[in-house]
Design an enzyme around this catalytic site. Structure first.
Site, PDB file in Angstrom:
ATOM      1  N   HIS A  17       0.838  -1.209   0.000  1.00  0.00           N
ATOM      2  CA  HIS A  17       0.000   0.000   0.000  1.00  0.00           C
ATOM      3  C   HIS A  17       0.872   1.258   0.000  1.00  0.00           C
ATOM      4  CE1 HIS A  17      -3.046  -2.646   2.356  1.00  0.00           C
ATOM      5  NE2 HIS A  17      -3.612  -2.421   1.191  1.00  0.00           N
ATOM      6  N   LYS A  41     -15.800  -7.153   5.224  1.00  0.00           N
ATOM      7  CA  LYS A  41     -14.731  -7.983   5.795  1.00  0.00           C
ATOM      8  C   LYS A  41     -14.677  -7.747   7.305  1.00  0.00           C
ATOM      9  CE  LYS A  41     -11.554  -7.425   1.860  1.00  0.00           C
ATOM     10  NZ  LYS A  41     -10.276  -6.823   1.455  1.00  0.00           N
ATOM     11  N   ARG A  90      -2.594  -6.158  -8.274  1.00  0.00           N
ATOM     12  CA  ARG A  90      -1.512  -7.112  -8.044  1.00  0.00           C
ATOM     13  C   ARG A  90      -1.503  -8.214  -9.098  1.00  0.00           C
ATOM     14  NH1 ARG A  90      -3.342  -7.722  -1.974  1.00  0.00           N
ATOM     15  NH2 ARG A  90      -5.211  -7.281  -3.165  1.00  0.00           N
ATOM     16  N   SER A 128      -2.802  -7.592   3.188  1.00  0.00           N
ATOM     17  CA  SER A 128      -3.034  -7.453   4.625  1.00  0.00           C
ATOM     18  C   SER A 128      -3.363  -8.813   5.235  1.00  0.00           C
ATOM     19  CB  SER A 128      -4.200  -6.492   4.881  1.00  0.00           C
ATOM     20  OG  SER A 128      -3.927  -5.222   4.351  1.00  0.00           O
TER      21      SER A 128
HETATM   22  P1  ADP Z   1      -9.963  -3.479  -0.145  1.00  0.00           P
HETATM   23  O1  ADP Z   1     -10.672  -4.186   0.966  1.00  0.00           O
HETATM   24  O2  ADP Z   1     -10.673  -2.258  -0.632  1.00  0.00           O
HETATM   25  O3  ADP Z   1      -9.487  -4.366  -1.257  1.00  0.00           O
HETATM   26  P2  ADP Z   1      -7.209  -3.323   0.731  1.00  0.00           P
HETATM   27  O4  ADP Z   1      -6.697  -2.566   1.896  1.00  0.00           O
HETATM   28  O5  ADP Z   1      -7.063  -4.809   0.765  1.00  0.00           O
HETATM   29  O6  ADP Z   1      -8.702  -2.852   0.593  1.00  0.00           O
HETATM   30  O7  ADP Z   1      -6.539  -2.793  -0.608  1.00  0.00           O
HETATM   31  C1  ADP Z   1      -6.695  -1.457  -1.017  1.00  0.00           C
HETATM   32  C2  ADP Z   1      -6.148  -1.314  -2.422  1.00  0.00           C
HETATM   33  O8  ADP Z   1      -4.746  -1.543  -2.397  1.00  0.00           O
HETATM   34  C3  ADP Z   1      -6.713  -2.297  -3.444  1.00  0.00           C
HETATM   35  O9  ADP Z   1      -6.831  -1.629  -4.680  1.00  0.00           O
HETATM   36  C4  ADP Z   1      -5.661  -3.376  -3.511  1.00  0.00           C
HETATM   37  O10 ADP Z   1      -5.668  -4.041  -4.766  1.00  0.00           O
HETATM   38  C5  ADP Z   1      -4.406  -2.546  -3.340  1.00  0.00           C
HETATM   39  N1  ADP Z   1      -3.292  -3.340  -2.800  1.00  0.00           N
HETATM   40  C6  ADP Z   1      -3.290  -4.143  -1.721  1.00  0.00           C
HETATM   41  N2  ADP Z   1      -2.092  -4.740  -1.558  1.00  0.00           N
HETATM   42  C7  ADP Z   1      -1.309  -4.297  -2.575  1.00  0.00           C
HETATM   43  C8  ADP Z   1       0.046  -4.568  -3.003  1.00  0.00           C
HETATM   44  N3  ADP Z   1       0.826  -5.436  -2.350  1.00  0.00           N
HETATM   45  N4  ADP Z   1       0.499  -3.936  -4.109  1.00  0.00           N
HETATM   46  C9  ADP Z   1      -0.296  -3.073  -4.783  1.00  0.00           C
HETATM   47  N5  ADP Z   1      -1.573  -2.787  -4.454  1.00  0.00           N
HETATM   48  C10 ADP Z   1      -2.076  -3.391  -3.367  1.00  0.00           C
END
Ligand code: ADP
Length: 161
Positions: A17, A41, A90, A128
Protein backbone atom coordinates in the site's frame (compact mmCIF):
# COMPACT_ATOMS: atom_id res chain seq x y z
CA UNK A 1 -5.05 21.19 -7.38
CA UNK A 2 -5.33 17.57 -8.43
CA UNK A 3 -6.60 15.50 -5.56
CA UNK A 4 -7.06 11.72 -5.45
CA UNK A 5 -8.59 9.42 -2.86
CA UNK A 6 -7.05 6.00 -2.16
CA UNK A 7 -9.81 3.97 -0.53
CA UNK A 8 -9.35 0.58 1.10
CA UNK A 9 -9.52 -1.51 4.24
CA UNK A 10 -5.83 -1.08 5.21
CA UNK A 11 -6.22 -3.76 7.91
CA UNK A 12 -3.31 -3.13 8.37
CA UNK A 13 -1.42 -0.99 5.86
CA UNK A 14 1.43 -2.95 4.20
CA UNK A 15 4.57 -1.99 2.27
CA UNK A 16 2.55 -2.68 -0.90
CA UNK A 17 0.00 0.00 0.00
CA UNK A 18 2.76 2.44 0.99
CA UNK A 19 4.47 1.97 -2.36
CA UNK A 20 1.19 2.84 -4.13
CA UNK A 21 0.68 5.91 -1.88
CA UNK A 22 4.20 7.21 -2.61
CA UNK A 23 3.73 6.78 -6.34
CA UNK A 24 0.27 8.38 -6.26
CA UNK A 25 1.72 11.34 -4.33
CA UNK A 26 4.11 11.94 -7.24
CA UNK A 27 1.20 12.16 -9.70
CA UNK A 28 -1.32 14.13 -7.62
CA UNK A 29 -1.01 17.34 -5.58
CA UNK A 30 -2.96 15.80 -2.73
CA UNK A 31 -3.70 12.18 -1.80
CA UNK A 32 -6.32 11.25 0.79
CA UNK A 33 -5.99 7.71 2.12
CA UNK A 34 -9.53 6.70 3.04
CA UNK A 35 -10.24 3.88 5.48
CA UNK A 36 -13.55 2.18 4.79
CA UNK A 37 -15.57 1.74 7.98
CA UNK A 38 -18.46 -0.38 6.78
CA UNK A 39 -16.55 -3.11 4.98
CA UNK A 40 -18.14 -6.56 4.88
CA UNK A 41 -14.73 -7.98 5.79
CA UNK A 42 -14.30 -8.58 9.53
CA UNK A 43 -11.39 -6.40 10.59
CA UNK A 44 -8.52 -7.02 13.00
CA UNK A 45 -8.16 -3.30 13.74
CA UNK A 46 -10.98 -0.80 14.31
CA UNK A 47 -11.28 2.02 11.78
CA UNK A 48 -9.79 4.42 14.37
CA UNK A 49 -6.82 2.13 14.94
CA UNK A 50 -6.24 1.76 11.19
CA UNK A 51 -6.36 5.55 10.76
CA UNK A 52 -3.88 6.04 13.61
CA UNK A 53 -1.50 3.41 12.22
CA UNK A 54 -1.65 5.05 8.76
CA UNK A 55 -1.10 8.56 10.20
CA UNK A 56 2.05 7.37 11.98
CA UNK A 57 3.42 5.63 8.88
CA UNK A 58 2.64 8.54 6.53
CA UNK A 59 3.58 11.40 8.87
CA UNK A 60 6.52 12.50 6.71
CA UNK A 61 4.43 12.87 3.56
CA UNK A 62 2.96 16.40 3.68
CA UNK A 63 0.65 15.99 0.69
CA UNK A 64 -0.93 12.80 2.07
CA UNK A 65 -3.72 12.79 4.66
CA UNK A 66 -5.77 10.01 6.23
CA UNK A 67 -9.52 9.91 6.82
CA UNK A 68 -12.17 7.29 7.44
CA UNK A 69 -15.51 7.10 5.71
CA UNK A 70 -18.60 5.00 5.28
CA UNK A 71 -21.19 4.82 2.57
CA UNK A 72 -20.47 4.92 -1.13
CA UNK A 73 -16.85 5.57 -2.08
CA UNK A 74 -17.84 7.85 -4.98
CA UNK A 75 -19.85 10.03 -2.58
CA UNK A 76 -16.79 10.37 -0.34
CA UNK A 77 -14.51 11.13 -3.30
CA UNK A 78 -16.89 13.89 -4.44
CA UNK A 79 -17.16 15.25 -0.88
CA UNK A 80 -13.34 15.51 -0.81
CA UNK A 81 -13.37 17.56 -4.01
CA UNK A 82 -11.34 14.83 -5.74
CA UNK A 83 -11.84 13.60 -9.28
CA UNK A 84 -9.87 10.38 -9.09
CA UNK A 85 -9.71 7.32 -6.95
CA UNK A 86 -6.59 5.21 -6.73
CA UNK A 87 -6.53 1.42 -6.68
CA UNK A 88 -3.67 -1.03 -6.85
CA UNK A 89 -3.51 -4.09 -9.09
CA UNK A 90 -1.51 -7.11 -8.04
CA UNK A 91 -2.72 -9.96 -10.24
CA UNK A 92 -5.34 -10.85 -12.80
CA UNK A 93 -7.58 -11.88 -9.91
CA UNK A 94 -7.54 -8.25 -8.68
CA UNK A 95 -8.20 -7.04 -12.21
CA UNK A 96 -11.62 -8.65 -12.70
CA UNK A 97 -12.96 -7.43 -9.38
CA UNK A 98 -11.44 -3.97 -9.70
CA UNK A 99 -12.72 -3.51 -13.24
CA UNK A 100 -16.28 -4.29 -12.16
CA UNK A 101 -16.08 -1.80 -9.28
CA UNK A 102 -14.46 0.87 -11.49
CA UNK A 103 -17.18 0.49 -14.15
CA UNK A 104 -19.91 0.67 -11.51
CA UNK A 105 -18.42 3.76 -9.91
CA UNK A 106 -18.08 5.44 -13.27
CA UNK A 107 -21.75 4.76 -14.02
CA UNK A 108 -22.72 6.27 -10.65
CA UNK A 109 -20.55 9.36 -11.22
CA UNK A 110 -18.93 9.90 -14.61
CA UNK A 111 -16.83 12.79 -13.28
CA UNK A 112 -14.83 10.40 -11.13
CA UNK A 113 -12.20 8.15 -12.68
CA UNK A 114 -10.36 5.22 -11.19
CA UNK A 115 -6.59 5.34 -11.66
CA UNK A 116 -4.80 2.01 -11.34
CA UNK A 117 -1.24 1.54 -10.24
CA UNK A 118 0.36 -1.80 -11.05
CA UNK A 119 2.00 -3.27 -7.98
CA UNK A 120 5.71 -3.01 -7.52
CA UNK A 121 7.02 -6.52 -8.35
CA UNK A 122 8.57 -6.62 -4.88
CA UNK A 123 5.10 -6.53 -3.31
CA UNK A 124 3.03 -8.42 -5.87
CA UNK A 125 2.34 -11.27 -3.42
CA UNK A 126 1.65 -9.05 -0.43
CA UNK A 127 -1.74 -8.51 1.22
CA UNK A 128 -3.03 -7.45 4.63
CA UNK A 129 -4.48 -10.96 5.02
CA UNK A 130 -1.04 -12.55 4.62
CA UNK A 131 0.39 -10.18 7.22
CA UNK A 132 -2.41 -11.09 9.65
CA UNK A 133 -2.04 -14.80 9.06
CA UNK A 134 1.71 -14.76 9.71
CA UNK A 135 1.31 -12.36 12.67
CA UNK A 136 -1.33 -14.61 14.23
CA UNK A 137 1.23 -17.41 14.53
CA UNK A 138 3.92 -15.07 15.82
CA UNK A 139 5.87 -15.16 12.54
CA UNK A 140 8.24 -12.46 11.29
CA UNK A 141 6.32 -9.75 9.42
CA UNK A 142 9.13 -7.19 9.39
CA UNK A 143 9.67 -7.59 5.64
CA UNK A 144 6.03 -6.79 4.88
CA UNK A 145 5.17 -3.79 7.05
CA UNK A 146 6.99 -0.82 8.68
CA UNK A 147 8.21 -1.29 12.29
CA UNK A 148 5.28 0.64 13.86
CA UNK A 149 2.77 -1.60 12.05
CA UNK A 150 4.67 -4.72 13.06
CA UNK A 151 4.45 -3.59 16.68
CA UNK A 152 0.70 -2.88 16.43
CA UNK A 153 0.01 -6.31 14.86
CA UNK A 154 2.07 -8.22 17.42
CA UNK A 155 0.42 -6.32 20.29
CA UNK A 156 -3.04 -6.97 18.88
CA UNK A 157 -2.46 -10.72 18.73
CA UNK A 158 -0.84 -10.73 22.18
CA UNK A 159 -3.90 -9.07 23.75
CA UNK A 160 -6.37 -11.24 21.84
CA UNK A 161 -4.70 -14.51 22.98
P1 ADP B 1 -9.96 -3.48 -0.15
O1 ADP B 1 -10.67 -4.19 0.97
O2 ADP B 1 -10.67 -2.26 -0.63
O3 ADP B 1 -9.49 -4.37 -1.26
P2 ADP B 1 -7.21 -3.32 0.73
O4 ADP B 1 -6.70 -2.57 1.90
O5 ADP B 1 -7.06 -4.81 0.76
O6 ADP B 1 -8.70 -2.85 0.59
O7 ADP B 1 -6.54 -2.79 -0.61
C1 ADP B 1 -6.70 -1.46 -1.02
C2 ADP B 1 -6.15 -1.31 -2.42
O8 ADP B 1 -4.75 -1.54 -2.40
C3 ADP B 1 -6.71 -2.30 -3.44
O9 ADP B 1 -6.83 -1.63 -4.68
C4 ADP B 1 -5.66 -3.38 -3.51
O10 ADP B 1 -5.67 -4.04 -4.77
C5 ADP B 1 -4.41 -2.55 -3.34
N1 ADP B 1 -3.29 -3.34 -2.80
C6 ADP B 1 -3.29 -4.14 -1.72
N2 ADP B 1 -2.09 -4.74 -1.56
C7 ADP B 1 -1.31 -4.30 -2.57
C8 ADP B 1 0.05 -4.57 -3.00
N3 ADP B 1 0.83 -5.44 -2.35
N4 ADP B 1 0.50 -3.94 -4.11
C9 ADP B 1 -0.30 -3.07 -4.78
N5 ADP B 1 -1.57 -2.79 -4.45
C10 ADP B 1 -2.08 -3.39 -3.37
Amino acid sequence: MRCAVYPGSFDPVTNGHIDIIKRAARQFDEVIVAVLRNSSKSALFSAEERVNILCEVLKDMPSVSVRSFDGLTVDFVRECGASAMIRGLRATTDFEYEMQIAHTNHVIDKEIDTVFFITNLKYAYLSSSIVKEIGMYGGDISKFVPPSVEKAVLEKFKTSR
